[in-house]
Design an enzyme around this catalytic site. Sequence first.
Site, short mmCIF file in Angstrom:
data_model
loop_
_atom_site.label_atom_id
_atom_site.label_comp_id
_atom_site.label_asym_id
_atom_site.label_seq_id
_atom_site.Cartn_x
_atom_site.Cartn_y
_atom_site.Cartn_z
N LYS A 1 52.39 -1.62 -36.62
CA LYS A 1 51.83 -2.14 -35.36
C LYS A 1 52.94 -2.40 -34.33
CE LYS A 1 47.79 -4.29 -37.59
NZ LYS A 1 46.98 -5.54 -37.70
N HIS B 1 48.79 -2.20 -40.61
CA HIS B 1 47.37 -1.99 -40.93
C HIS B 1 47.29 -1.10 -42.16
CE1 HIS B 1 43.11 -0.96 -40.56
NE2 HIS B 1 43.50 0.26 -40.89
N GLU C 1 39.19 6.31 -40.43
CA GLU C 1 40.44 5.99 -39.72
C GLU C 1 41.40 7.18 -39.67
OE1 GLU C 1 40.27 1.23 -40.83
OE2 GLU C 1 41.86 2.46 -41.68
N ASN D 1 50.67 -9.09 -37.38
CA ASN D 1 50.96 -9.05 -38.82
C ASN D 1 51.53 -7.70 -39.28
OD1 ASN D 1 48.65 -7.58 -38.65
ND2 ASN D 1 47.41 -8.93 -39.95
N TYR E 1 38.92 -0.40 -33.96
CA TYR E 1 38.52 -1.67 -34.57
C TYR E 1 37.06 -2.02 -34.27
CZ TYR E 1 43.18 -3.14 -36.18
OH TYR E 1 44.38 -3.28 -36.85
P1 IDP Z 1 43.33 -6.64 -42.41
O1 IDP Z 1 44.22 -6.00 -41.36
O2 IDP Z 1 44.11 -7.42 -43.43
O3 IDP Z 1 42.38 -5.64 -43.04
P2 IDP Z 1 41.05 -7.60 -40.87
O4 IDP Z 1 40.21 -8.78 -41.26
O5 IDP Z 1 40.46 -6.24 -41.05
O6 IDP Z 1 42.44 -7.74 -41.65
O7 IDP Z 1 41.45 -7.83 -39.35
C1 IDP Z 1 42.01 -6.77 -38.58
C2 IDP Z 1 43.17 -7.32 -37.79
O8 IDP Z 1 42.68 -8.29 -36.86
C3 IDP Z 1 44.22 -8.07 -38.61
O9 IDP Z 1 45.16 -7.24 -39.25
C4 IDP Z 1 44.87 -8.95 -37.55
O10 IDP Z 1 45.79 -8.21 -36.73
C5 IDP Z 1 43.65 -9.34 -36.70
N1 IDP Z 1 43.04 -10.59 -37.14
C6 IDP Z 1 42.33 -10.80 -38.29
N2 IDP Z 1 41.89 -12.09 -38.36
C7 IDP Z 1 42.33 -12.69 -37.24
C8 IDP Z 1 42.19 -14.02 -36.73
O11 IDP Z 1 41.57 -14.91 -37.34
N3 IDP Z 1 42.78 -14.27 -35.52
C9 IDP Z 1 43.48 -13.30 -34.81
N4 IDP Z 1 43.61 -12.05 -35.25
C10 IDP Z 1 43.05 -11.74 -36.46
MG MG Z 2 40.85 -4.56 -42.18
#
Ligand code: IDP
Ligand code: MG
Length: 139
Positions: A10, A116, A127, A113, A50
């Site tokens: 990312k 992905h 994807e 984070n 997304y």
């Molecule tokens: P993942 O990337 O671990 O699969 P997902 O729940 O699919 O997590 O969420 C997609 C992305 O959305 C996350 O990687 C993160 O960048 C963002 N995200 C997820 N939960 C939150 C939140 O509670 N606040 C802000 N951003 C979030």
């Molecule tokens: Mg996810």
Amino acid sequence: MIERTLAIIKPDAVRKRVIGEIINRYEQAGLTPVAIKMIHMSKSVAEGFYAVHKARPFFDSLCTFMSSGPSVVLVLQGDNAIKKNRELMGATDPAKAEPGTIRHAHGTNIEFNAVHGSDSPETAGFEIGYFFPGMEIFG
Ligand code: IDP
Ligand code: MG
């Protein structure tokens, strides 16, 4: 079972100059990059990627982040690639990610984070097709 999964390094991780460090982890774990490119997503490309999260409160902020600079998108191929990559990544929230995982090492917070990874064969199929036509995958 040999699978393919979509990974994204990312914009936060690209800015930290840890592209090589992260790709090294994939390769050391037996995940072979079979497609790779750097792209700067537009906001609408991020929204399409997304779309499954469009009802979530963080959707707009997430898509702004994902379009804030270039990312590296990859197709990784290997045994159990989807689950293996999720294990390498660690928990969504870097504060909860196990030591030794990518998000523990490079994530900043639950949004920024670092990486992905597809979470199922169905999402991996969508994807991978979203970013790569078949002729750009060398598996
Ligand atoms: P993942 O990337 O671990 O699969 P997902 O729940 O699919 O997590 O969420 C997609 C992305 O959305 C996350 O990687 C993160 O960048 C963002 N995200 C997820 N939960 C939150 C939140 O509670 N606040 C802000 N951003 C979030
Ligand atoms: Mg996810």
